[in-house]
Design a protein around this motif. Structure first.
Motif, PDB file in Angstrom:
ATOM      1  N   ILE A 177       0.840  -1.195   0.000  1.00  0.00           N
ATOM      2  CA  ILE A 177       0.000   0.000   0.000  1.00  0.00           C
ATOM      3  C   ILE A 177       0.880   1.253   0.000  1.00  0.00           C
ATOM      4  O   ILE A 177       0.666   2.180  -0.783  1.00  0.00           O
ATOM      5  CB  ILE A 177      -0.949  -0.006   1.212  1.00  0.00           C
ATOM      6  N   GLY A 178       1.876   1.276   0.875  1.00  0.00           N
ATOM      7  CA  GLY A 178       2.780   2.423   0.937  1.00  0.00           C
ATOM      8  C   GLY A 178       3.543   2.625  -0.348  1.00  0.00           C
ATOM      9  O   GLY A 178       3.707   3.763  -0.814  1.00  0.00           O
ATOM     10  N   GLN A 179       4.003   1.534  -0.952  1.00  0.00           N
ATOM     11  CA  GLN A 179       4.732   1.646  -2.227  1.00  0.00           C
ATOM     12  C   GLN A 179       3.825   2.231  -3.299  1.00  0.00           C
ATOM     13  O   GLN A 179       4.231   3.095  -4.084  1.00  0.00           O
ATOM     14  CB  GLN A 179       5.242   0.273  -2.661  1.00  0.00           C
ATOM     15  N   GLY A 180       2.583   1.773  -3.349  1.00  0.00           N
ATOM     16  CA  GLY A 180       1.645   2.300  -4.326  1.00  0.00           C
ATOM     17  C   GLY A 180       1.382   3.787  -4.134  1.00  0.00           C
ATOM     18  O   GLY A 180       1.308   4.546  -5.100  1.00  0.00           O
ATOM     19  N   LEU A 181       1.232   4.218  -2.892  1.00  0.00           N
ATOM     20  CA  LEU A 181       1.020   5.644  -2.615  1.00  0.00           C
ATOM     21  C   LEU A 181       2.206   6.476  -3.101  1.00  0.00           C
ATOM     22  O   LEU A 181       2.032   7.578  -3.630  1.00  0.00           O
ATOM     23  CB  LEU A 181       0.804   5.865  -1.124  1.00  0.00           C
ATOM     24  N   ARG A 182       3.408   5.948  -2.927  1.00  0.00           N
ATOM     25  CA  ARG A 182       4.609   6.683  -3.335  1.00  0.00           C
ATOM     26  C   ARG A 182       4.804   6.690  -4.848  1.00  0.00           C
ATOM     27  O   ARG A 182       5.442   7.594  -5.389  1.00  0.00           O
ATOM     28  CB  ARG A 182       5.852   6.077  -2.666  1.00  0.00           C
ATOM     29  N   GLU A 183       4.282   5.664  -5.540  1.00  0.00           N
ATOM     30  CA  GLU A 183       4.568   5.516  -6.967  1.00  0.00           C
ATOM     31  C   GLU A 183       3.424   5.926  -7.880  1.00  0.00           C
ATOM     32  O   GLU A 183       3.607   6.027  -9.100  1.00  0.00           O
ATOM     33  CB  GLU A 183       4.950   4.061  -7.264  1.00  0.00           C
ATOM     34  N   ALA A 184       2.244   6.179  -7.350  1.00  0.00           N
ATOM     35  CA  ALA A 184       1.083   6.500  -8.186  1.00  0.00           C
ATOM     36  C   ALA A 184       1.352   7.739  -9.042  1.00  0.00           C
ATOM     37  O   ALA A 184       1.916   8.725  -8.575  1.00  0.00           O
ATOM     38  CB  ALA A 184      -0.145   6.720  -7.314  1.00  0.00           C
ATOM     39  N   GLN A 185       0.919   7.667 -10.290  1.00  0.00           N
ATOM     40  CA  GLN A 185       1.052   8.789 -11.205  1.00  0.00           C
ATOM     41  C   GLN A 185      -0.305   9.102 -11.817  1.00  0.00           C
ATOM     42  O   GLN A 185      -1.051   8.200 -12.173  1.00  0.00           O
ATOM     43  CB  GLN A 185       2.041   8.458 -12.331  1.00  0.00           C
ATOM     44  N   TRP A 186      -0.615  10.373 -11.930  1.00  0.00           N
ATOM     45  CA  TRP A 186      -1.854  10.816 -12.565  1.00  0.00           C
ATOM     46  C   TRP A 186      -1.583  12.195 -13.148  1.00  0.00           C
ATOM     47  O   TRP A 186      -1.660  13.203 -12.459  1.00  0.00           O
ATOM     48  CB  TRP A 186      -2.992  10.829 -11.552  1.00  0.00           C
TER      49      TRP A 186
END
Length: 436
Positions: free
Chosen positions: A279-288
C-alpha cells in the motif's frame, strides 16, 4: 487503410450529440458482442465529481505493487486516446497499443452496424471487450459522467462501488442542485457490494447513506466506517480492523490525502490480501498527469521566465479551484513567489466560481483558447476573471502567455496552467512528458 485517428473520428459521427445519457444503446451493442461486461475481472466502479481518476491511479499502483494485475478504463484522455484503456499485465499494465485498439474498434463498429451511439458508449464497449478477452485480477472502471445512466453502469455486480467528492459540475446533464447530482452518482451503488464513500459535505454524506441503504449496498463512509488524515508527514488510515501508518502520497495536495485514503478504504472494504508495505509503495509511486504536476523541462518550460516554477492542473470547477488554490497558498507559505495563472475553460464551466478561489492569491491571469473544443473566447474569459477582482488579459496561446509573464514579472514567478483537462493535454502534447 484508415488510421487510428480516422477510426476514432468515424466513431464520433455515429451520434449527433457528444453526451446523451442512456443505457439502452450500450446494452444493445454489448448484447451483440456477447455481453463482455458479464465476463470482466472483479470490477471496482468509481464515480464522483473530483478525485475519481486519482483514486483509480492509487488503486492501480497499490494493486500492482502487491503483484496483482488490473485493467483500467478512465476518461478523458490528455494526449492520446490510448490513455483511456490500460491492459493489466504481470509487472505492470500497459496502455493499449494501436494495433490492438484498431482491431477492437473494427469489431465493435461491425457489431454496432452504424446505429446511433455516442462516442463514450462505443468506446466503453471497446474497453469491456478488450478486458473480457484478457485475464486480470481486477478491472478498475471510472464513470464518465454522473453514474445512474452512464454507459459504465451496465456492470450489475461490482466488487465495490466508490463515490469520491461530489460538487456542482455538468449541471446541464446532472442538475443544478448538489442533491440531484449526488442521486445520479449514487446510481452506481449495487446490492451486496461495499459502497465506499469519500469525503463529502455532511448533507451529501447523509443522502448517500440513504441511497446505499435503499440499494442494499454495504456503506463504508469517510469519518464513519473509516478515516484518513495527514499527520507528521505521514498518512494515517484507520477503520475497525486497525490503523495503518503510511507514507504521504506522491500526488500533491490535501485533497490527494483524501483520495489516497479512499483508495485504501476500497482495498480494506473488499478484503484484498495486500500488505501495508505494498500500500505504501503504491502511494509513493502513483502517477496521474495534470493533477498539480510540476513541469521541470520541455520547450514550454524553456520559454518561461528564468527561475520560475511551472505547474499544470486540469481542474475546472469551483471545488477543484478551491483545492488547487489551497495548495498554491501552501506553496507560497513555504517558498513565496508571485502566482500567475494561464487559464482556458470550456463554456460549460463556471469561471466565476473557479476564479473566485484565487482572488487574493494571484497577481495576474492570462486567458488562452482551448483548441479543438467549445472553450470561452479568451477575451470573454478575461472579463470573467476581472469580474471577481483578478487582473487579466487574453493571449493567443500558452507560449505567448509565458513570454508575457516574463515581461511582467519582477521576480521569478510561480505559474499555474489550469482550467481544463483539454488545455492540460495541449500543454503535455507540446511540452511533455507524455502520459504512459
Amino acid at each position: 487503410m484508415a488510421s487510428l485517428e480516422e477510426r476514432l473520428e468515424a466513431l464520433l459521427a455515429l451520434h449527433p450529440k457528444r453526451i446523451d445519457l442512456s443505457l439502452e444503446r450500450i446494452a444493445r451493442l454489448l448484447e451483440r458482442l456477447g455481453n463482455p461486461q458479464e465476463h470482466l475481472p472483479p470490477v471496482i466502479h468509481v464515480a464522483g465529481t473530483n478525485g475519481k481518476g486519482s483514486v483509480v491511479a492509487f488503486l492501480r499502483a497499490m494493486l500492482e505493487a502487491s503483484g496483482k494485475t488490473a485493467h483500467v478504463y478512465t476518461s478523458p484522455h490528455l494526449v492520446r486516446f490510448n490513455e483511456r484503456i490500460r491492459l493489466g499485465a504481470a509487472g505492470g499494465g500497459q496502455l493499449v497499443d494501436d494495433a490492438t485498439l484498431m482491431a477492437a474498434i473494427e469489431a465493435v463498429r461491425e457489431a454496432n452496424a452504424d446505429e446511433p451511439i455516442t462516442f463514450f458508449e462505443v468506446t466503453t464497449a471497446i474497453a469491456f471487450k478488450l478486458f473480457a478477452e484478457r485475464p486480470a485480477d481486477f478491472a478498475l472502471i471510472e464513470v464518465g459522467l454522473g453514474g445512474r445512466f452512464d454507459a459504465t453502469n451496465v456492470i450489475a455486480k461490482p466488487l465495490a462501488s466508490v463515490v469520491t467528492s461530489i460538487s456542482l459540475d455538468h449541471a446541464e446533464f446532472l442538475g443544478t442542485e448538489i442533491a440531484e447530482i449526488a442521486m445520479e452518482k449514487a446510481g452506481i451503488l449495487k446490492a451486496g457490494a461495499p459502497a465506499v464513500i469519500g469525503r463529502q459535505d455532511e448533507h451529501v454524506m447523509a443522502l448517500l447513506g440513504l441511497e446505499a441503504e435503499a440499494a442494499h449496498a454495504v456503506p463504508f463512509r469517510h469519518n464513519q466506517e473509516w478515516a484518513a488524515h495527514g499527520e507528521n508527514a505521514r498518512l494515517v488510515y484507520q477503520d475497525e480492523d486497525g490503523l495503518l501508518d503510511l507514507p504521504l502520497p506522491r500526488l500533491l495536495g490535501q485533497h490527494q490525502i483524501d483520495n489516497a485514503g479512499t483508495a485504501v478504504a476500497v482495498l480494506r472494504a473488499i478484503g484484498v490480501d495486500i500488505s501495508a508495505e505494498a500500500i505504501g509503495q503504491g502511494l509513493r509511486e502513483a502517477q496521474w498527469p495534470a493533477r498539480l504536476q510540476r513541469l521541470s523541462e520541455g520547450p514550454l518550460v524553456a520559454s518561461s521566465p528564468p527561475g520560475s516554477e511551472v505547474w499544470l492542473d486540469g481542474g475546472h470547477n469551483p471545488s477543484a479551484g478551491a483545492v488547487i488554490s489551497a495548495e498554491m497558498a501552501s506553496l507560497f507559505d513555504r517558498a513565496p513567489k508571485p502566482l500567475f495563472l494561464i487559464t482556458g475553460m470550456l463554456t460549460t464551466k463556471d469561471p466565476h466560481g473557479f476564479f473566485s478561489a484565487f482572488d487574493s492569491l494571484t497577481q495576474y491571469v492570462f486567458t488562452v483558447p482551448v483548441e479543438g473544443h467549445a472553450g470561452f473566447d479568451p477575451r470573454e474569459l478575461a472579463v470573467r476573471a476581472n469580474e471577481v477582482g483578478l487582473p487579466a488579459r487574453s493571449a493567443p496561446d500558452v507560449r505567448t502567455a509565458l513570454q508575457a509573464i516574463g515581461d511582467m514579472a519582477t521576480e521569478p514567478p510561480r505559474i499555474l496552467i489550469c482550467g481544463s483537462l483539454y488545455l492540460a493535454g495541449q500543454v503535455l502534447k507540446e511540452n511533455g512528458p507524455l502520459p504512459v
